[in-house]
Design a protein around this motif. Structure first.
Motif, short mmCIF file in Angstrom:
data_model
loop_
_atom_site.label_atom_id
_atom_site.label_comp_id
_atom_site.label_asym_id
_atom_site.label_seq_id
_atom_site.Cartn_x
_atom_site.Cartn_y
_atom_site.Cartn_z
N ALA A 174 1.81 13.06 4.71
CA ALA A 174 0.75 12.85 3.72
C ALA A 174 0.51 11.36 3.49
CB ALA A 174 1.12 13.54 2.40
N LEU A 175 1.58 10.57 3.44
CA LEU A 175 1.44 9.12 3.27
C LEU A 175 0.72 8.51 4.47
CD1 LEU A 175 4.97 8.34 1.80
CD2 LEU A 175 2.79 8.15 0.58
N ALA A 176 1.07 8.95 5.67
CA ALA A 176 0.43 8.43 6.88
C ALA A 176 -1.06 8.73 6.87
CB ALA A 176 1.11 9.03 8.12
N GLU A 177 -1.42 9.96 6.51
CA GLU A 177 -2.84 10.33 6.45
C GLU A 177 -3.58 9.50 5.41
OE1 GLU A 177 -3.08 14.54 5.80
OE2 GLU A 177 -2.25 15.03 7.77
N ARG A 178 -2.99 9.36 4.25
CA ARG A 178 -3.63 8.62 3.16
C ARG A 178 -3.87 7.16 3.53
NH1 ARG A 178 -1.77 7.96 -3.13
NH2 ARG A 178 -3.15 6.21 -3.55
N ARG A 222 7.26 2.02 -15.52
CA ARG A 222 6.05 1.92 -14.71
C ARG A 222 6.18 0.74 -13.76
NH1 ARG A 222 1.53 -1.06 -18.10
NH2 ARG A 222 2.77 -2.82 -18.77
N ILE A 223 5.60 0.89 -12.62
CA ILE A 223 5.63 -0.16 -11.62
C ILE A 223 4.23 -0.51 -11.13
CG2 ILE A 223 5.96 1.30 -9.60
CD1 ILE A 223 7.93 -1.89 -10.29
N ARG A 224 3.28 0.37 -11.38
CA ARG A 224 1.93 0.19 -10.86
C ARG A 224 1.32 -1.18 -11.20
NH1 ARG A 224 -0.57 2.77 -8.07
NH2 ARG A 224 -0.02 4.84 -8.71
N PRO A 225 1.38 -1.68 -12.43
CA PRO A 225 0.77 -3.00 -12.70
C PRO A 225 1.39 -4.11 -11.84
CG PRO A 225 1.18 -1.85 -14.75
CD PRO A 225 1.86 -1.05 -13.67
N LEU A 226 2.68 -4.05 -11.60
CA LEU A 226 3.33 -5.06 -10.75
C LEU A 226 2.89 -4.92 -9.30
CD1 LEU A 226 6.96 -5.04 -12.17
CD2 LEU A 226 5.22 -6.82 -12.44
N LEU A 227 2.77 -3.68 -8.83
CA LEU A 227 2.30 -3.45 -7.46
C LEU A 227 0.88 -3.96 -7.28
CD1 LEU A 227 3.64 0.16 -6.78
CD2 LEU A 227 4.30 -1.92 -5.55
N GLU A 228 0.02 -3.67 -8.24
CA GLU A 228 -1.37 -4.11 -8.14
C GLU A 228 -1.46 -5.63 -8.15
OE1 GLU A 228 -3.30 -1.96 -11.28
OE2 GLU A 228 -3.20 -0.07 -10.19
N SER A 229 -0.66 -6.27 -8.99
CA SER A 229 -0.65 -7.73 -9.05
C SER A 229 -0.12 -8.32 -7.73
CB SER A 229 0.23 -8.17 -10.22
OG SER A 229 0.33 -9.58 -10.24
N ASP A 284 0.84 -1.20 0.00
CA ASP A 284 0.00 0.00 0.00
C ASP A 284 0.87 1.25 0.00
OD1 ASP A 284 -2.30 -1.51 -0.03
OD2 ASP A 284 -2.73 -1.26 2.12
N LEU A 285 1.93 1.23 0.78
CA LEU A 285 2.85 2.36 0.85
C LEU A 285 3.53 2.59 -0.50
CD1 LEU A 285 4.24 4.56 2.49
CD2 LEU A 285 5.82 2.82 3.36
N LEU A 286 3.99 1.52 -1.13
CA LEU A 286 4.63 1.65 -2.44
C LEU A 286 3.63 2.13 -3.49
CD1 LEU A 286 6.89 -1.53 -2.40
CD2 LEU A 286 7.60 0.86 -2.13
N ASN A 287 2.40 1.67 -3.39
CA ASN A 287 1.36 2.11 -4.32
C ASN A 287 1.10 3.61 -4.16
OD1 ASN A 287 -0.24 1.34 -6.44
ND2 ASN A 287 -1.92 0.64 -5.18
N ALA A 288 1.05 4.07 -2.91
CA ALA A 288 0.85 5.50 -2.65
C ALA A 288 2.01 6.31 -3.20
CB ALA A 288 0.68 5.75 -1.15
N LEU A 289 3.22 5.79 -3.07
CA LEU A 289 4.38 6.49 -3.62
C LEU A 289 4.37 6.48 -5.15
CD1 LEU A 289 7.20 5.36 -1.18
CD2 LEU A 289 6.41 7.70 -1.58
#
Length: 171
Positions: free
Chosen positions: A37-41, A157-164, A22-27
């Motif tokens: 901001a990350l803590a709040e999110r 991009r890293i998002r598809p790997l993070l989501e998987s 979740d933290l990596l996805n937020a980043l």
């Protein structure tokens, strides 16, 4: 609901859990986000986020903290990929020699017929020709093949790997 840990090996770090993902996805959404901001999110404490980021950094999760500057901003509008074939026994020395060329932006060791794939930037085609000639002149380089980059069609991009990975962690 019980969640199993995703076993992503990161050297001595171990594995990533759902909070890490979740933290990596937020980043990935906002790479400049502050710890607060990350803590709040994420609904976590600032200390938890800070500790997690430090652990991820120690584990080698983050490649770089530098800003990416496109070569175009430096007056180098031409980018090319140079495929380099070398005498295998001399690969480490050749790689060091290639790294001394300022036009070299990136290089990858490859398997197969090509030993190195070198990304270079140049002012114009003559400059690119000269860079290629300097690579070819390195003792042990047997052959080069240069391809012009016409444009980036899929950026880093890293998002598809993070989501998987997150989906796997939830299962």
């Amino acid at each position: 609901m019980r969640h199993r840990l995703l076993l992503v090996q990161l050297g001595s770090m171990g594995s990533l859990d759902r909070v890490d993902l979740d933290l990596l996805n937020a980043l990935a959404d906002d790479h400049r986000a502050t710890v607060v901001a990350l803590a709040e999110r994420l609904g976590l404490s600032r200390n938890t986020v800070q500790a997690r980021l430090a652990r991820l950094e120690r584990g080698g999760v983050f490649q770089s903290f530098e800003r990416a500057i496109p070569p175009l901003a430096l007056g180098l509008p031409i980018e090319a990929m140079v495929s380099v074939t070398v005498r295998q026994a001399e690969l480490p020395r050749i790689t060091q020699a290639i790294a001394t060329l300022p036009e070299v932006v990136q290089a990858y060791g490859m398997s197969g017929q090509v030993d190195l794939l070198v990304r270079v930037a140049a002012r114009d085609t003559q400059h690119l020709f000269d860079v290629d000639a300097r690579i070819l002149a390195i003792d042990g380089v047997e052959r080069t093949e240069t391809s012009l980059v016409m444009g980036e069609v899929i950026g880093y991009r890293i998002r598809p790997l993070l989501e998987s990975a997150r989906e796997d962690a939830i299962r």
